[in-house]
Design a protein around this motif. Structure first.
Motif, PDB file in Angstrom:
ATOM      1  N   ASP A   1     -14.192  26.721  29.156  1.00  0.00           N
ATOM      2  CA  ASP A   1     -15.019  25.907  28.264  1.00  0.00           C
ATOM      3  C   ASP A   1     -14.451  24.501  28.180  1.00  0.00           C
ATOM      4  N   HIS A   2     -15.122  23.626  27.461  1.00  0.00           N
ATOM      5  CA  HIS A   2     -14.691  22.235  27.420  1.00  0.00           C
ATOM      6  C   HIS A   2     -13.359  22.036  26.708  1.00  0.00           C
ATOM      7  N   PRO A   3     -13.105  22.677  25.563  1.00  0.00           N
ATOM      8  CA  PRO A   3     -11.761  22.555  24.978  1.00  0.00           C
ATOM      9  C   PRO A   3     -10.674  23.050  25.927  1.00  0.00           C
ATOM     10  N   GLY A   4     -10.950  24.140  26.655  1.00  0.00           N
ATOM     11  CA  GLY A   4      -9.957  24.687  27.569  1.00  0.00           C
ATOM     12  C   GLY A   4      -9.621  23.741  28.696  1.00  0.00           C
ATOM     13  N   ARG A   5     -10.648  23.134  29.311  1.00  0.00           N
ATOM     14  CA  ARG A   5     -10.364  22.209  30.412  1.00  0.00           C
ATOM     15  C   ARG A   5      -9.635  20.972  29.899  1.00  0.00           C
ATOM     16  N   ASN A   6      -9.919  20.571  28.648  1.00  0.00           N
ATOM     17  CA  ASN A   6      -9.219  19.413  28.105  1.00  0.00           C
ATOM     18  C   ASN A   6      -7.781  19.741  27.731  1.00  0.00           C
ATOM     19  N   PHE A   7      -7.516  20.998  27.335  1.00  0.00           N
ATOM     20  CA  PHE A   7      -6.130  21.403  27.100  1.00  0.00           C
ATOM     21  C   PHE A   7      -5.321  21.282  28.393  1.00  0.00           C
ATOM     22  N   VAL A   8      -5.870  21.793  29.475  1.00  0.00           N
ATOM     23  CA  VAL A   8      -5.179  21.715  30.771  1.00  0.00           C
ATOM     24  C   VAL A   8      -4.951  20.256  31.153  1.00  0.00           C
ATOM     25  N   ALA A   9      -5.990  19.435  30.997  1.00  0.00           N
ATOM     26  CA  ALA A   9      -5.876  18.018  31.342  1.00  0.00           C
ATOM     27  C   ALA A   9      -4.797  17.334  30.498  1.00  0.00           C
ATOM     28  N   LEU A  10      -4.740  17.661  29.200  1.00  0.00           N
ATOM     29  CA  LEU A  10      -3.741  17.051  28.316  1.00  0.00           C
ATOM     30  C   LEU A  10      -2.323  17.445  28.697  1.00  0.00           C
ATOM     31  N   ALA A  11      -2.108  18.724  29.020  1.00  0.00           N
ATOM     32  CA  ALA A  11      -0.767  19.183  29.377  1.00  0.00           C
ATOM     33  C   ALA A  11      -0.252  18.408  30.594  1.00  0.00           C
ATOM     34  N   VAL A  12      -1.109  18.225  31.611  1.00  0.00           N
ATOM     35  CA  VAL A  12      -0.692  17.497  32.808  1.00  0.00           C
ATOM     36  C   VAL A  12      -0.546  16.008  32.501  1.00  0.00           C
ATOM     37  N   TYR A  13      -1.380  15.496  31.614  1.00  0.00           N
ATOM     38  CA  TYR A  13      -1.277  14.105  31.173  1.00  0.00           C
ATOM     39  C   TYR A  13       0.091  13.861  30.521  1.00  0.00           C
ATOM     40  N   PHE A  14       0.504  14.746  29.593  1.00  0.00           N
ATOM     41  CA  PHE A  14       1.806  14.605  28.939  1.00  0.00           C
ATOM     42  C   PHE A  14       2.942  14.720  29.949  1.00  0.00           C
ATOM     43  N   ARG A  15       2.763  15.556  30.951  1.00  0.00           N
ATOM     44  CA  ARG A  15       3.801  15.703  31.979  1.00  0.00           C
ATOM     45  C   ARG A  15       4.090  14.378  32.680  1.00  0.00           C
TER      46      ARG A  15
END
Length: 507
Positions: free
Chosen positions: A401-415
């Motif tokens: 879902d959209h929150p899920g894909r944004n969680f993944v995107a955020l984790a890699v963004y913070f990395r």
């Protein structure tokens, strides 16, 4: 410099080795569409997608015939699509036809001409089979679906109850946009009565109460895209777009009440679909009143994807489409695909040692982030975080879902950008919870340590565990890799330790 060669490589760079391209030509009541895919796999990626709005079903219910101009337009489109399949090297082509072709008196004649052009058998789907394939499309693209699938085409509406991989019920009704326009003599008031009477006979709709209603089909996607633009929704991805049922009901009433061309953001809808928006809104309004779903969920995957899903071996059908897609991106864009797999095990051990609660869905998304953690390495260092955010947020990912894909995107963004730098992008912040941001920071922090130690190369992470022991966050390097524990590693370890309320120690 890239030089031309007489023989191209068997698998071009940037493509996966998943066999030859496959394609589906869908002869619908409103549009003729060709979609070619990279190969037959669990998470198929389109390499070409084109539609022609031929309007085959425009007059079928009143005249009983496919209109001559629509037939000519459709056959011309098929000639182009057949040639494109040859150009792309498609080795397996499915051609399917739906309501207009199965209902029209001259449907068989059209199918014969279409077969001569396409060079393969054309499967004229029964209403029941069309409903089943639509539901399988939802199963293939939605993680653990639970609700009623409704596929609204130009000629018909297919309804199926789905829970996980189980399908039940099934109905095909002549309530497609073109069919309703035809039957009602372009009167939305008459269309309202036709829809109400037809849906009263579908008893299993009552089983949809409190569950999801999965909206499939181009006209419903146009309707929900209009809603997305009017509300200023930050992520322009139709797959898994969710509208609360009450809000969807109010929006449907608005669309049927006014002239479509006067609606705000109407330019986001193809002009050929605009006359059908009111009929799609009528059908949606009646379904919401009859089924009382909790929410409307858009599924971009439908009959075509269901057809491909049904052609897979059972073992492939059981694979998680999100993990499958993430593994493919990992292979295509990471420095070392094996490192992403090792990162999953490394963070599994880390998370288990922290005692931080993690649901099965959160663990699944963490694994996806580990697989996608290095996909932006070719970008300039200052833009790797933003590129990761953009690619993951808008990637062709199923099963999330959209929150899920944004969680993944955020984790890699913070990395990439660090754990405490600047404000979160507003387009992402609106779709995630505080808990998701916290978990994304923790995962991003762990990846920052892992990538600095391993240089994104395999075989190191399994030997240097990151674990919480005796109240400390310990990075265990051992004698062999003791020299890896430099100042930058220590700083990143301390940042991560602060996030989880521990002291940091390099052992």
């Amino acid at each position: 410099m890239l030089k031309r060669t007489k023989t191209a490589p068997a698998v071009p760079p940037g493509r996966l080795d998943v066999g030859p391209p496959v394609a589906v030509i869908d002869i619908g009541s409103n549009s003729i569409r060709l979609v070619a895919y990279e190969g037959l796999c669990r998470s198929p990626t389109p390499i070409f997608n084109e539609k022609v709005l031929a309007g085959l079903g425009r007059e079928v219910l009143t005249t009983g015939l496919l209109a001559p101009d629509a037939v000519a337009r459709a056959l011309a489109a098929l000639q182009r699509f057949r040639m494109l399949c040859d150009v792309m090297g498609v080795e397996r082509l499915w051609v399917i036809a739906t309501a207009a072709c199965r209902e029209a008196k001259n449907g068989p004649q059209f199918i014969r001409e279409a077969k001569a052009i396409c060079g393969v058998e054309i499967d004229v789907l029964s209403g029941k089979r069309e409903a089943t394939l639509s539901a399988l499309g939802v199963v293939s693209g939605i993680h653990r679906p639970d609700g009623i699938v409704g596929d609204l085409g130009g000629g018909s509406l297919e309804l199926v109850d789905v829970k996980g991989t189980r399908l039940a019920g099934g109905a095909s009704l002549p309530l497609g946009g073109l069919a309703l326009q035809d039957l009602s003599a372009r009167s939305l008031k008459k269309a309202d009565k036709i829809v109400d009477e037809a849906l009263r006979a579908v008893k299993f709709l009552k089983a949809g109460q409190g569950r999801a209603f999965y909206a499939v089909g181009g006209t419903w996607r146009a309707l929900t895209r209009l809603h997305m633009r009017q509300t200023g929704y930050p992520l322009h991805v139709m797959q898994n777009y969710v509208i609360p049922a009450r809000e969807a009901l109010e929006f449907a009433r608005l669309v049927r009440r006014v002239n479509a061309d006067t609606l705000s953001q109407i330019e986001s809808v193809n002009e050929f679909r605009r006359p059908l928006l009111g009929y799609a809104a009528v059908v949606l309004e009646h379904i919401i009143r009859a089924a009382k779903p909790r929410e409307i969920v858009v599924s971009a995957a439908g009959v075509r994807e269901g057809l491909l899903f049904s052609a897979l071996p059972e073992r492939e059908r059981k694979r998680d489409p999100l993990i499958a897609a993430a593994m493919e991106l990992n292979v295509l864009r990471s420095r070392s695909p094996e490192h992403g797999l090792e990162l999953i095990d490394w963070t599994d051990r880390f998370m288990a040692s922290t005692g931080i609660e993690e649901t099965a869905d959160e663990k699944r998304l963490r694994h996806v982030a580990c697989l996608l953690g290095d996909i932006a390495w070719r970008a300039h260092p200052d833009y790797r975080g933003q590129q990761s955010l953009d690619v993951i947020s808008h990637a062709n990912l199923l099963g999330v879902d959209h929150p899920g894909r944004n969680f993944v995107a955020l984790a890699v963004y913070f990395r990439h950008v660090g754990l405490f730098e600047g404000e979160l992008p507003s387009t992402v912040r609106e779709l995630v919870t505080t808990r998701m941001i916290d978990r994304a920071r923790i995962l991003g922090g762990a990846m920052r340590v892992g990538y600095l130690l391993s240089a994104a190369m395999p075989n190191l992470l399994p030997t240097v565990p990151l674990v919480v022991r005796r109240g400390q966050l310990q990075l265990v390097l051992g004698e062999t890799y003791a020299t890896l524990g430099g100042e930058r590693v220590a700083n990143r370890l301390r940042q991560l330790a602060r996030l989880i309320g521990r002291e940091a120690l390099i052992v």
